[in-house]
Design an enzyme around this catalytic site. Structure first.
Site, PDB file in Angstrom:
ATOM      1  CG  HIS A   1      -2.045  -7.393  10.322  1.00 55.45           C
ATOM      2  ND1 HIS A   1      -0.860  -6.984   9.771  1.00 55.45           N
ATOM      3  CD2 HIS A   1      -2.803  -6.272  10.487  1.00 55.45           C
ATOM      4  CE1 HIS A   1      -0.898  -5.671   9.587  1.00 55.45           C
ATOM      5  NE2 HIS A   1      -2.065  -5.221  10.018  1.00 55.45           N
TER       6      HIS A   1
ATOM      7  CB  CYS B   1      -2.181  -4.779   6.498  1.00 56.68           C
ATOM      8  SG  CYS B   1      -1.796  -3.135   7.112  1.00 56.68           S
TER       9      CYS B   1
ATOM     10  CD  GLU C   1      -1.362  -0.304   3.649  1.00 58.06           C
ATOM     11  OE1 GLU C   1      -2.130   0.655   3.810  1.00 58.06           O
ATOM     12  OE2 GLU C   1      -1.368  -1.318   4.370  1.00 58.06           O
TER      13      GLU C   1
HETATM   14  N1  COA Z   1       1.674   1.502  31.099  1.00 53.20           N
HETATM   15  C1  COA Z   1       1.130   0.421  30.481  1.00 53.20           C
HETATM   16  N2  COA Z   1       0.098   0.522  29.565  1.00 53.20           N
HETATM   17  C2  COA Z   1      -0.373   1.747  29.299  1.00 53.20           C
HETATM   18  C3  COA Z   1       0.147   2.915  29.924  1.00 53.20           C
HETATM   19  C4  COA Z   1       1.201   2.752  30.867  1.00 53.20           C
HETATM   20  N3  COA Z   1       1.752   3.795  31.465  1.00 53.20           N
HETATM   21  N4  COA Z   1      -0.527   3.983  29.423  1.00 53.20           N
HETATM   22  C5  COA Z   1      -1.451   3.512  28.541  1.00 53.20           C
HETATM   23  N5  COA Z   1      -1.342   2.174  28.458  1.00 53.20           N
HETATM   24  C6  COA Z   1      -2.124   1.261  27.595  1.00 53.20           C
HETATM   25  C7  COA Z   1      -3.601   1.583  27.514  1.00 53.20           C
HETATM   26  O1  COA Z   1      -4.315   1.052  28.623  1.00 53.20           O
HETATM   27  C8  COA Z   1      -3.959   0.909  26.202  1.00 53.20           C
HETATM   28  O2  COA Z   1      -4.072  -0.474  26.392  1.00 53.20           O
HETATM   29  P1  COA Z   1      -5.378  -1.269  25.844  1.00 53.20           P
HETATM   30  O3  COA Z   1      -5.415  -1.045  24.350  1.00 53.20           O
HETATM   31  O4  COA Z   1      -5.101  -2.693  26.206  1.00 53.20           O
HETATM   32  O5  COA Z   1      -6.555  -0.682  26.525  1.00 53.20           O
HETATM   33  C9  COA Z   1      -2.703   1.132  25.344  1.00 53.20           C
HETATM   34  O6  COA Z   1      -1.658   1.441  26.264  1.00 53.20           O
HETATM   35  C10 COA Z   1      -2.806   2.255  24.330  1.00 53.20           C
HETATM   36  O7  COA Z   1      -3.245   3.392  25.018  1.00 53.20           O
HETATM   37  P2  COA Z   1      -4.262   4.397  24.336  1.00 53.20           P
HETATM   38  O8  COA Z   1      -4.551   5.497  25.262  1.00 53.20           O
HETATM   39  O9  COA Z   1      -5.414   3.624  23.769  1.00 53.20           O
HETATM   40  O10 COA Z   1      -3.318   4.902  23.135  1.00 53.20           O
HETATM   41  P3  COA Z   1      -3.579   5.930  21.996  1.00 53.20           P
HETATM   42  O11 COA Z   1      -4.823   6.715  22.164  1.00 53.20           O
HETATM   43  O12 COA Z   1      -2.313   6.692  21.888  1.00 53.20           O
HETATM   44  O13 COA Z   1      -3.791   5.004  20.665  1.00 53.20           O
HETATM   45  C11 COA Z   1      -3.467   3.322  18.992  1.00 53.20           C
HETATM   46  C12 COA Z   1      -3.171   3.765  20.433  1.00 53.20           C
HETATM   47  C13 COA Z   1      -2.917   1.915  18.789  1.00 53.20           C
HETATM   48  C14 COA Z   1      -4.986   3.291  18.755  1.00 53.20           C
HETATM   49  C15 COA Z   1      -2.776   4.333  18.018  1.00 53.20           C
HETATM   50  O14 COA Z   1      -1.381   4.241  18.184  1.00 53.20           O
HETATM   51  C16 COA Z   1      -3.103   4.093  16.554  1.00 53.20           C
HETATM   52  O15 COA Z   1      -4.104   4.563  16.053  1.00 53.20           O
HETATM   53  N6  COA Z   1      -2.257   3.326  15.833  1.00 53.20           N
HETATM   54  C17 COA Z   1      -2.524   2.897  14.469  1.00 53.20           C
HETATM   55  C18 COA Z   1      -3.314   1.613  14.514  1.00 53.20           C
HETATM   56  C19 COA Z   1      -3.436   1.007  13.119  1.00 53.20           C
HETATM   57  O16 COA Z   1      -2.483   1.015  12.386  1.00 53.20           O
HETATM   58  N7  COA Z   1      -4.608   0.478  12.770  1.00 53.20           N
HETATM   59  C20 COA Z   1      -4.806  -0.047  11.437  1.00 53.20           C
HETATM   60  C21 COA Z   1      -4.181  -1.329  11.164  1.00 53.20           C
HETATM   61  S1  COA Z   1      -4.926  -2.730  11.930  1.00 53.20           S
END
Ligand code: COA
Length: 392
Positions: A235, A113, A81
């Site tokens: 994945h 993907c 992609e």
């Molecule tokens: N210690 C341990 N874990 C922690 C933490 C800490 N200090 N602070 C936060 N976390 C955990 C949260 O509880 C969460 O876990 P969970 O998902 O099991 O609930 C995780 O870390 C992520 O935290 P969150 O606040 O949800 O992160 P974010 O708002 O920054 O977003 C993604 C995370 C993954 C959604 C973001 O990085 C993203 O959009 N990535 C792209 C995803 C993608 O590519 N999708 C398409 C392909 S499938």
């Protein structure tokens, strides 16, 4: 007579530099454990402007191709992609760079993907009909979300190259699989954008729903259950994603199997945790990681969940072959990852902005430090200038 078809060899390439997720967390004012545990990533590949999906694919493929194998290749299916042209297939550039025979079909496949899985299944069906054929299947991408975005911690890049043949060395694919499509706006990249648009939390939920759907359908089609599997490979846009997928089905297993499936998952995420997201290649890097770090033996059945946002999901399976370790170069892959050098956050941010511009100007890239056999030297007269150098 039924022909056994599947993955005969696997190569993997990622560039020379990485960003440490602890450094990124400090720079972005986050607790490092959010990235290390919450997202499940330790490092992320940093892609220099001298590597694009064509050169990364060539660097991965050159690990598994001898002159004799090249002469036998009938088809190149390139899942990506991050293509470099809206018309001409990356597979055509790649076939030329690798010196493949002219009587080769060379095609690019796109569905986020999922593209490499489409390539793998089309290749397997082709070899079932033409048992002497050899097909080169590629998953190569650069995962870019943008500086200071929520997705930044899930960037990365690299390429996986697989040779699909009859009587494969690594994995015999089962003919039955289960797939599912729905028009979902969880992640997409309109042609005017260099970075994806993503609703990461929604995407996570769609991924898990699709996994539930195709796993149930696969079991109904095959009468198999979780007890028939030694490992599940996911994945992995970030490793926590696959962990969530596995947790969804673990209660179907008894306690000893829960422990062995969890141990196999740890092995399958080890290399992805060091590289980051490869989009199309992520599932297959995870498979390679399982082969490298796991304790599997020939005859065991593995399950695979492929997901491409937008969205397409597929669950398929295969039986590991006894001599599977001879289908990849474990020492080379270990060295490749160990020899990478860390860059600072400031250096990563500078490299992130250095991609070949979209204005079509003639460009000469700084190529003196290039260690990989294949690289991009720049652009002249609207054409990418690919180079090949002899390496040790
Ligand atoms: N210690 C341990 N874990 C922690 C933490 C800490 N200090 N602070 C936060 N976390 C955990 C949260 O509880 C969460 O876990 P969970 O998902 O099991 O609930 C995780 O870390 C992520 O935290 P969150 O606040 O949800 O992160 P974010 O708002 O920054 O977003 C993604 C995370 C993954 C959604 C973001 O990085 C993203 O959009 N990535 C792209 C995803 C993608 O590519 N999708 C398409 C392909 S499938």
């Amino acid at each position: 007579m039924t022909v056994t078809v599947g993955i005969d060899k696997i190569g993997f390439f990622t560039p020379d530099h990485y960003l440490d997720m602890v450094d990124l967390a400090h720079a972005r004012g986050e607790d490092p454990n959010k990235y290390l545990i919450g997202i499940g990533q330790s490092k992320q590949a940093v892609i220099p402007p001298t590597q694009d999906v064509v050169t990364m694919a060539a660097n991965a493929a050159s690990q598994i191709l001898t002159p004799a194998i090249k002469a036998d290749i009938n088809m190149v299916l390139f899942g990506t992609e991050s293509g470099v042209d809206n018309s001409k297939a990356t597979a055509v550039y790649l076939a030329h760079l690798l010196g493949l025979p002219a009587n080769t079909r060379a095609i690019e496949l796109k569905q986020a993907c999922y593209g490499a899985t489409a390539g793998l299944q089309l290749a397997a069906d082709f070899v079932r009909v033409h048992p002497t054929a050899k097909v080169l299947v590629i998953g190569a991408d650069i995962a870019r979300y943008g500086l200071r975005t929520a997705g930044e911690v899930t960037q990365g890049g690299g390429a996986v190259a697989m040779l699909v043949t009859a009587d494969p060395t690594i994995l015999a694919l089962d003919a039955i699989s289960s797939y599912h499509t729905a028009d979902v706006m969880d992640f997409w990249r309109p042609t005017y954008r260099t970075e994806a648009l993503v609703d990461g939390k929604y995407s996570t939920n769609v991924y898990l729903d699709f996994f539930k759907t195709v796993w149930a359908d696969y079991q109904a089609q095959t009468q198999r259950s979780i007890a028939d599997f030694s490992a599940f490979v996911f994945h992995l846009p970030f490793t926590k994603m696959g962990r969530k997928g596995l947790r969804q089905i673990l209660p179907e297993a008894d306690e000893p199997q829960q422990a062995s499936l969890t141990a196999a998952f740890e092995a399958s995420q080890a290399d992805n945790r060091e590289v980051g997201n490869l989009y199309t290649g992520s599932l297959y890097l995870s498979f390679l990681s399982l082969l490298r770090h796991g304790t599997l033996v020939g005859g065991e059945r593995l399950g695979f969940f492929s997901y491409g946002s937008g969205a397409e999901g597929e669950f398929f399976s295969g039986v590991l072959q006894p001599d599977y370790r001879s289908g990849f170069d474990d020492d080379f892959l270990t060295r490749q990852l160990a020899d990478r050098q860390a860059v600072s956050v400031a250096e990563y941010e500078a490299i992130f902005q250095q991609q070949l511009s979209n204005d079509g100007r003639d460009t000469q890239l700084a190529v003196g430090q290039e260690r990989a056999p294949y690289y991009l030297a720049g652009r002249q007269h609207q054409q990418r200038q690919y180079r090949h150098q002899a390496t040790n």
